[in-house]
Design a protein around this motif. Structure first.
Motif, PDB file in Angstrom:
ATOM      1  N   UNK A   1       0.837  -1.254   0.005  1.00 48.21           N
ATOM      2  CA  UNK A   1      -0.093   0.133  -0.101  1.00 48.21           C
ATOM      3  C   UNK A   1       0.787   1.360  -0.001  1.00 48.21           C
ATOM      4  N   UNK A   2       0.152   2.309  -0.499  1.00 50.35           N
ATOM      5  CA  UNK A   2       1.122   3.542  -0.204  1.00 50.35           C
ATOM      6  C   UNK A   2       0.782   4.296   1.068  1.00 50.35           C
ATOM      7  N   UNK A   3       1.608   4.525   1.876  1.00 43.12           N
ATOM      8  CA  UNK A   3       1.628   5.399   3.011  1.00 43.12           C
ATOM      9  C   UNK A   3       1.630   6.978   2.608  1.00 43.12           C
ATOM     10  N   UNK A   4       0.817   7.581   2.872  1.00 43.76           N
ATOM     11  CA  UNK A   4       0.804   9.126   2.556  1.00 43.76           C
ATOM     12  C   UNK A   4       1.041   9.897   3.777  1.00 43.76           C
ATOM     13  N   UNK A   5       2.370  10.238   4.324  1.00 46.97           N
ATOM     14  CA  UNK A   5       2.602  10.542   5.741  1.00 46.97           C
ATOM     15  C   UNK A   5       3.199  11.973   5.405  1.00 46.97           C
ATOM     16  N   UNK A   6       2.415  13.207   5.333  1.00 51.10           N
ATOM     17  CA  UNK A   6       2.835  14.429   5.157  1.00 51.10           C
ATOM     18  C   UNK A   6       3.215  14.246   3.730  1.00 51.10           C
ATOM     19  N   UNK A   7       2.537  13.550   2.709  1.00 50.62           N
ATOM     20  CA  UNK A   7       3.159  13.378   1.566  1.00 50.62           C
ATOM     21  C   UNK A   7       1.932  13.489   0.405  1.00 50.62           C
ATOM     22  N   UNK A   8       2.267  13.264  -1.047  1.00 54.46           N
ATOM     23  CA  UNK A   8       1.252  13.210  -1.787  1.00 54.46           C
ATOM     24  C   UNK A   8       1.381  12.569  -2.783  1.00 54.46           C
ATOM     25  N   UNK A   9       0.424  12.091  -3.915  1.00 51.97           N
ATOM     26  CA  UNK A   9       0.821  11.228  -5.051  1.00 51.97           C
ATOM     27  C   UNK A   9      -0.140  11.815  -6.119  1.00 51.97           C
ATOM     28  N   UNK A  10       0.232  12.093  -7.344  1.00 45.94           N
ATOM     29  CA  UNK A  10      -0.432  12.537  -8.333  1.00 45.94           C
ATOM     30  C   UNK A  10      -1.081  11.423  -9.336  1.00 45.94           C
ATOM     31  N   UNK A  11      -2.165  11.177  -9.450  1.00 44.30           N
ATOM     32  CA  UNK A  11      -2.826  10.110 -10.386  1.00 44.30           C
ATOM     33  C   UNK A  11      -3.342  10.846 -11.668  1.00 44.30           C
ATOM     34  N   UNK A  12      -2.321  10.816 -12.772  1.00 42.30           N
ATOM     35  CA  UNK A  12      -2.362  11.580 -13.860  1.00 42.30           C
ATOM     36  C   UNK A  12      -3.746  11.064 -14.704  1.00 42.30           C
ATOM     37  N   UNK A  13      -3.895   9.549 -14.538  1.00 43.08           N
ATOM     38  CA  UNK A  13      -5.158   9.022 -15.320  1.00 43.08           C
ATOM     39  C   UNK A  13      -6.633   9.923 -14.862  1.00 43.08           C
ATOM     40  N   UNK A  14      -6.422  10.271 -13.792  1.00 41.59           N
ATOM     41  CA  UNK A  14      -7.621  11.016 -13.112  1.00 41.59           C
ATOM     42  C   UNK A  14      -7.632  12.777 -12.937  1.00 41.59           C
ATOM     43  N   UNK A  15      -6.267  13.050 -13.092  1.00 44.28           N
ATOM     44  CA  UNK A  15      -5.967  14.298 -12.767  1.00 44.28           C
ATOM     45  C   UNK A  15      -6.250  14.691 -11.401  1.00 44.28           C
ATOM     46  N   UNK A  16      -5.975  13.688 -10.449  1.00 40.64           N
ATOM     47  CA  UNK A  16      -6.237  13.858  -8.951  1.00 40.64           C
ATOM     48  C   UNK A  16      -5.092  13.679  -8.179  1.00 40.64           C
ATOM     49  N   UNK A  17      -4.979  14.541  -7.133  1.00 40.12           N
ATOM     50  CA  UNK A  17      -3.734  14.362  -6.146  1.00 40.12           C
ATOM     51  C   UNK A  17      -4.365  14.097  -5.081  1.00 40.12           C
ATOM     52  N   UNK A  18      -3.690  13.009  -4.273  1.00 44.00           N
ATOM     53  CA  UNK A  18      -4.139  12.615  -2.774  1.00 44.00           C
ATOM     54  C   UNK A  18      -3.076  12.881  -1.891  1.00 44.00           C
ATOM     55  N   UNK A  19      -3.526  13.797  -0.779  1.00 40.34           N
ATOM     56  CA  UNK A  19      -2.501  14.103   0.142  1.00 40.34           C
ATOM     57  C   UNK A  19      -2.996  13.231   1.553  1.00 40.34           C
ATOM     58  N   UNK A  20      -1.971  13.012   2.234  1.00 39.70           N
ATOM     59  CA  UNK A  20      -2.055  12.203   3.574  1.00 39.70           C
ATOM     60  C   UNK A  20      -1.432  13.059   4.717  1.00 39.70           C
ATOM     61  N   UNK A  21      -2.235  13.690   5.542  1.00 41.16           N
ATOM     62  CA  UNK A  21      -1.837  14.602   6.747  1.00 41.16           C
ATOM     63  C   UNK A  21      -1.406  13.748   7.885  1.00 41.16           C
ATOM     64  N   UNK A  22      -0.328  13.536   8.543  1.00 43.44           N
ATOM     65  CA  UNK A  22       0.131  13.166   9.682  1.00 43.44           C
ATOM     66  C   UNK A  22       0.181  14.351  10.701  1.00 43.44           C
ATOM     67  N   UNK A  23      -1.049  14.486  11.498  1.00 39.77           N
ATOM     68  CA  UNK A  23      -1.151  15.665  11.941  1.00 39.77           C
ATOM     69  C   UNK A  23      -0.390  15.607  13.548  1.00 39.77           C
ATOM     70  N   UNK A  24       0.024  16.656  14.123  1.00 37.71           N
ATOM     71  CA  UNK A  24       0.842  16.741  15.251  1.00 37.71           C
ATOM     72  C   UNK A  24      -0.074  16.234  16.416  1.00 37.71           C
ATOM     73  N   UNK A  25       0.391  15.720  17.591  1.00 41.36           N
ATOM     74  CA  UNK A  25      -0.457  15.095  18.642  1.00 41.36           C
ATOM     75  C   UNK A  25      -1.122  16.406  19.384  1.00 41.36           C
ATOM     76  N   UNK A  26      -0.549  17.452  19.429  1.00 42.57           N
ATOM     77  CA  UNK A  26      -1.461  18.578  20.209  1.00 42.57           C
ATOM     78  C   UNK A  26      -2.947  18.976  19.674  1.00 42.57           C
ATOM     79  N   UNK A  27      -2.764  18.394  18.196  1.00 42.66           N
ATOM     80  CA  UNK A  27      -4.111  18.735  17.565  1.00 42.66           C
ATOM     81  C   UNK A  27      -5.372  17.672  17.828  1.00 42.66           C
ATOM     82  N   UNK A  28      -4.999  16.622  18.619  1.00 42.99           N
ATOM     83  CA  UNK A  28      -5.840  15.592  18.911  1.00 42.99           C
ATOM     84  C   UNK A  28      -5.888  15.765  20.492  1.00 42.99           C
ATOM     85  N   UNK A  29      -5.975  16.943  21.160  1.00 38.02           N
ATOM     86  CA  UNK A  29      -6.105  17.312  22.471  1.00 38.02           C
ATOM     87  C   UNK A  29      -7.698  16.846  22.994  1.00 38.02           C
TER      88      UNK A  29
END
Length: 284
Positions: A141-169
């Motif tokens: 699988x593709x782990x997106x950890x504060x990273x992104x991938x562009x899928x040209x077939x769809x013209x779609x970019x998928x981003x994955x946010x690894x949010x810092x612990x303080x935002x889960x307070x």
């Protein structure tokens, strides 16, 4: 007065028993949500399955029932919006590993971290839980950890946010500066359709302002008990009646789809809130 207290106590016991029985039933059933979104930037249609908050849940041996449900939908790709595991010391990650690898053998799978993956990756007390999960699944699988991938077939970019612990307070939402997401993910290119895997839906306003066209989230578990006309009862952040608990929400042209999740941890209560396997139909 004595008889009144007895009656109240009896009603409380009956209510609790009914909640536990209903939770037992619902926790073993898969429900299906489906949403349709149109955007002219898409080069072609995309059928997406979104899964969130598995939390080591099993539907049949090695999740055979859940995998069969996904295969029946036959998606073009799969988004996993975090919390595949339960971040508690001494627990195994084998269920999450097996599930992700099985999905990855049949579909393109893009995975973002939830707060349980986040905590196991930064705190020593969890040992090698995160390393085991990541190393045993990264080839499938593709782990997106504060990273992104562009899928040209769809013209779609998928981003994955690894949010810092303080935002889960718990108890209150921490202020998020407008620059935070740009620092973690860079500014999205609006010429493509931008999807953000952001586990915590509380920050939808910030995700939309950053430039997400679609956010996929979980975390809230549907509020555990969904009360008609009032919504989910409580979030993991110990907030009553969270604003975003399940379904589709809009801010301007930005959409967010929140799954009620497939599993639970700690309080394994579901009432009017069955485990939620989500299909998103993106239409050009």
């Amino acid at each position: 007065m004595k008889y009144f207290l007895i009656i109240v106590a009896a009603l409380c016991v009956i209510t609790l028993v009914n909640i536990l029985l209903e939770s037992h039933r619902e926790n073993r059933k898969i429900s299906f949500s489906s949403y349709r979104i149109k955007d002219k930037r898409l080069k072609k249609n995309a059928k997406i399955v979104m899964i969130s908050d598995l939390h080591n849940a099993c539907y049949g041996e090695k999740n055979s029932e859940l995998l069969h449900a996904v295969e029946t939908i036959s998606p073009d790709l799969i988004l996993v919006a975090g919390d595949v595991i339960v971040g508690k010391t001494g627990l195994s990650v084998d269920t999450g590993v097996d599930f992700l690898n099985s999905l990855g053998e049949s579909f393109p799978v893009f995975v973002g971290k939830g707060n349980h993956e986040m905590r196991t990756s930064i705190y020593e007390k969890y040992g090698d839980m995160w390393e085991t999960l990541y190393e045993r699944t990264k080839d499938k699988v593709h782990w997106l950890i504060n990273d992104s991938i562009y899928l040209a077939d769809y013209n779609m970019t998928i981003y994955g946010l690894d949010m810092k612990p303080e935002y889960y307070r718990r108890f209150k939402k921490l202020y998020m500066d407008s620059a935070y997401l740009e620092e973690e993910l860079r500014k999205p290119d609006k010429r493509s359709y931008n999807i953000l895997i952001g586990h915590d839906p509380d920050y939808f306003e910030e995700y939309a302002a950053w430039g997400a066209d679609l956010c996929v989230s979980g975390h809230v578990h549907g509020g555990l008990i969904i009360i008609p006309h009032l919504g989910g009862l409580i979030s993991p952040m110990i907030k009553f009646f969270p604003k975003y608990y399940k379904g589709v929400y809009n801010i301007g042209d930005s959409h967010m789809i929140v799954s009620a999740g497939m599993g639970l941890h700690t309080l394994k209560i579901r009432v009017n809130n069955e485990p939620d396997l989500v299909t998103i139909n993106l239409v050009k």
